[in-house]
Scaffold this motif. Structure first.
Motif, mmCIF file in Angstrom:
data_model
loop_
_atom_site.group_PDB
_atom_site.id
_atom_site.type_symbol
_atom_site.label_atom_id
_atom_site.label_comp_id
_atom_site.label_asym_id
_atom_site.label_seq_id
_atom_site.Cartn_x
_atom_site.Cartn_y
_atom_site.Cartn_z
ATOM 1 N N LEU A 80 0.834 -1.206 0.000
ATOM 2 C CA LEU A 80 0.000 0.000 0.000
ATOM 3 C C LEU A 80 0.864 1.250 0.000
ATOM 4 O O LEU A 80 0.653 2.171 -0.808
ATOM 5 C CB LEU A 80 -0.913 0.000 1.223
ATOM 6 C CG LEU A 80 -1.620 1.324 1.536
ATOM 7 C CD1 LEU A 80 -2.657 1.646 0.471
ATOM 8 C CD2 LEU A 80 -2.264 1.281 2.911
ATOM 9 N N SER A 97 2.383 1.992 -3.227
ATOM 10 C CA SER A 97 1.443 2.390 -4.271
ATOM 11 C C SER A 97 1.078 3.856 -4.203
ATOM 12 O O SER A 97 0.554 4.423 -5.172
ATOM 13 C CB SER A 97 0.147 1.559 -4.165
ATOM 14 O OG SER A 97 0.411 0.185 -4.317
ATOM 15 N N LEU A 98 1.329 4.507 -3.062
ATOM 16 C CA LEU A 98 0.926 5.893 -2.882
ATOM 17 C C LEU A 98 1.969 6.831 -3.460
ATOM 18 O O LEU A 98 3.169 6.593 -3.362
ATOM 19 C CB LEU A 98 0.729 6.189 -1.390
ATOM 20 C CG LEU A 98 -0.345 5.357 -0.677
ATOM 21 C CD1 LEU A 98 -0.358 5.671 0.809
ATOM 22 C CD2 LEU A 98 -1.714 5.615 -1.288
ATOM 23 N N PHE A 108 -7.393 2.774 -2.128
ATOM 24 C CA PHE A 108 -6.190 2.023 -1.766
ATOM 25 C C PHE A 108 -6.426 1.213 -0.485
ATOM 26 O O PHE A 108 -5.962 0.071 -0.360
ATOM 27 C CB PHE A 108 -5.010 2.973 -1.575
ATOM 28 C CG PHE A 108 -4.499 3.564 -2.854
ATOM 29 C CD1 PHE A 108 -3.603 2.877 -3.653
ATOM 30 C CD2 PHE A 108 -4.930 4.808 -3.269
ATOM 31 C CE1 PHE A 108 -3.128 3.410 -4.837
ATOM 32 C CE2 PHE A 108 -4.466 5.369 -4.461
ATOM 33 C CZ PHE A 108 -3.572 4.669 -5.246
ATOM 34 N N ARG A 156 -8.394 -1.849 -1.236
ATOM 35 C CA ARG A 156 -7.575 -2.902 -1.840
ATOM 36 C C ARG A 156 -6.695 -3.586 -0.789
ATOM 37 O O ARG A 156 -6.470 -4.798 -0.832
ATOM 38 C CB ARG A 156 -6.724 -2.297 -2.961
ATOM 39 C CG ARG A 156 -7.569 -1.790 -4.130
ATOM 40 C CD ARG A 156 -6.812 -0.828 -5.007
ATOM 41 N NE ARG A 156 -5.873 -1.506 -5.886
ATOM 42 C CZ ARG A 156 -5.078 -0.850 -6.741
ATOM 43 N NH1 ARG A 156 -5.117 0.471 -6.811
ATOM 44 N NH2 ARG A 156 -4.248 -1.524 -7.505
ATOM 45 N N LEU A 201 -3.573 -4.841 -4.984
ATOM 46 C CA LEU A 201 -2.596 -3.755 -4.864
ATOM 47 C C LEU A 201 -1.484 -3.873 -5.897
ATOM 48 O O LEU A 201 -0.720 -2.930 -6.093
ATOM 49 C CB LEU A 201 -1.990 -3.740 -3.461
ATOM 50 C CG LEU A 201 -2.837 -3.079 -2.374
ATOM 51 C CD1 LEU A 201 -2.273 -3.376 -0.999
ATOM 52 C CD2 LEU A 201 -2.947 -1.575 -2.592
ATOM 53 N N PRO A 249 -2.864 1.918 -10.214
ATOM 54 C CA PRO A 249 -3.890 2.664 -9.471
ATOM 55 C C PRO A 249 -5.160 2.927 -10.272
ATOM 56 O O PRO A 249 -6.240 3.013 -9.709
ATOM 57 C CB PRO A 249 -3.171 3.971 -9.114
ATOM 58 C CG PRO A 249 -1.724 3.618 -9.115
ATOM 59 C CD PRO A 249 -1.559 2.578 -10.189
ATOM 60 N N LEU A 296 -8.312 -0.577 -10.907
ATOM 61 C CA LEU A 296 -8.782 -1.312 -9.750
ATOM 62 C C LEU A 296 -9.529 -2.567 -10.183
ATOM 63 O O LEU A 296 -10.345 -2.546 -11.093
ATOM 64 C CB LEU A 296 -9.715 -0.427 -8.912
ATOM 65 C CG LEU A 296 -9.082 0.807 -8.258
ATOM 66 C CD1 LEU A 296 -10.127 1.551 -7.453
ATOM 67 C CD2 LEU A 296 -7.912 0.429 -7.383
#
Length: 385
Positions: free
Chosen positions: A81, A84-85, A97, A100, A118, A122, A125
């Motif tokens: 996570l 992914s940001l 997020f 997920r 994940l 992004p 989804l």
């Protein structure tokens, strides 16, 4: 088919009666089984009495302290996570997020196989796995069937039935994988933090195992995501609470479940979020025999209330958590999100007044797991930002 009478209550004495002291007079199955059984079958969500206790016993070992504090597997998803940001300071919508994260961790914990959402880009989804899409369709169908009482027999939706079949097939494959793991491991538990591996030790019925897994997944798959989304929603609007939380987290030698339990402000933040935004805002039961509620009747609203068989009793935890005689601060406010109110509130004194996970025989078996994962995730994200 007649419309069922309805009583609503937020009196703690009535709540205790419905969910604990007089729970034998109330049932889940007449309300839920038609709506939920195509997806989850028979389990803790759809059964009552002895059959409910048997279904609960199948999952109880997995939620012991030894299992819920196996945080390594969960932390791998949290690290995904974080990766992914965006790290460029731009505004990020955390909710998708967090959904997920919850989906990936819960499918691994329950079924032994993460859907790994994940790992998707992004903007894509649910692109890599049909399970999330099918589950959303199934949820919508169950909601429609539940809302149509007493006319739910009129529900016709081929997409709903197709989604249920797709999900049940996925679960059946996960159970078969667990059987294979067990055989390779000499008929012993292969992965002690995986629910399916543990339930396989308790039951030899593949259908019962599948039902058990779905009865855990349905109510629990998004609880953590919803709670985390609400926490960050409030923290973004209360910078002082954010700074205080950051200060406490940065003092920890490392982020572990045991360490974050010592952060009093984090506990206050989570409890206040559960108070203002309970994961389940309303819960209903149906009287399966004539009974009474302890209070609410008569001219002064203090006499018992007769509850004839077939009456639906709804308990609003959302409104219970806003009772001024329990939660009002010095200004009489119960609506505002204010973690500091928990400096005076004590959980042992709030029995049947604070109900984020329900209560009694049907209390959420994963409540400690959910609280620990929420606290761990908030602390981990706070360190990373």
């Amino acid at each position: 088919m007649s419309i069922k009478p309805l009583i609503r209550t937020i009196d703690p004495r009535n709540v205790q009666a419905v969910f604990s002291s007089d729970a034998a007079s109330y049932g889940n199955r007449p309300l839920r089984h038609f709506a939920f059984s195509p997806l989850v079958g028979d389990g803790v969500m759809t059964l009552d009495g002895g059959r409910h206790e048997h279904a609960r016993a199948l999952i109880r070992p997995t939620f012991s302290k030894a299992h819920i504090e196996n945080e390594g597997a969960y932390d791998r998803h949290v690290q995904k996570l974080i990766g992914s940001l965006a790290g460029d300071g731009s505004t990020v919508d955390l909710q998708p997020f967090l959904e997920r994260l919850d989906l990936d961790s819960s499918t691994e914990f329950i079924f032994g196989e993460s859907v790994a959402s994940l790992d998707d880009p992004p903007n894509a989804l649910q692109a890599s796995h049909k399970f999330p899409t099918a589950f959303n369709v199934a949820q919508q169908g169950m909601g429609a069937r539940f809302a149509m009482l007493p006319f739910n027999f009129l529900h016709r939706d081929e997409q709903f039935w197709g989604a249920c079949r797709s999900i049940r097939q996925f679960v059946a494959e996960c159970v078969q994988d667990a059987v294979t793991r067990r055989e390779k491991n000499g008929n012993k538990i292969a992965m002690d933090y995986i629910l399916v591996d543990n339930v396989l030790q308790e039951s030899q019925s593949l259908t019962e195992i599948q039902d058990t897994l779905m009865n855990v997944f349905l109510p629990g798959h998004d609880t953590i995501a919803i709670t985390l989304s609400n926490i960050f929603f409030h923290l973004a609007r209360h910078p002082e609470a954010w700074r205080k939380l950051r200060h406490q987290v940065l003092e920890l030698p490392e982020i572990t479940t045991e360490n974050v339990k010592r952060l009093d402000h984090l506990q206050y933040v989570i409890n206040e979020t559960f108070r203002v935004n309970p994961p389940v805002s309303n819960m209903t039961r149906i009287a399966i025999r004539d009974t009474v509620l302890p209070t609410g009747g008569g001219p002064d609203k203090t006499a018992p209330v007769y509850v004839p068989k077939g009456t639906v009793v709804g308990c609003s935890f959302y409104n219970l958590h806003r009772r001024s005689d329990i939660y009002a601060d010095d200004d009489g406010d119960t609506e505002s999100w204010r973690p500091e109110r928990w400096e005076k509130l004590k959980l042992p004194q709030l029995a049947w007044k604070f109900m984020p996970f329900g209560g009694g025989t049907h209390i959420c078996p994963a409540q400690i797991l959910a609280f620990n994962r929420v606290a761990f995730t908030v602390a981990r994200l706070r360190i990373s930002w």
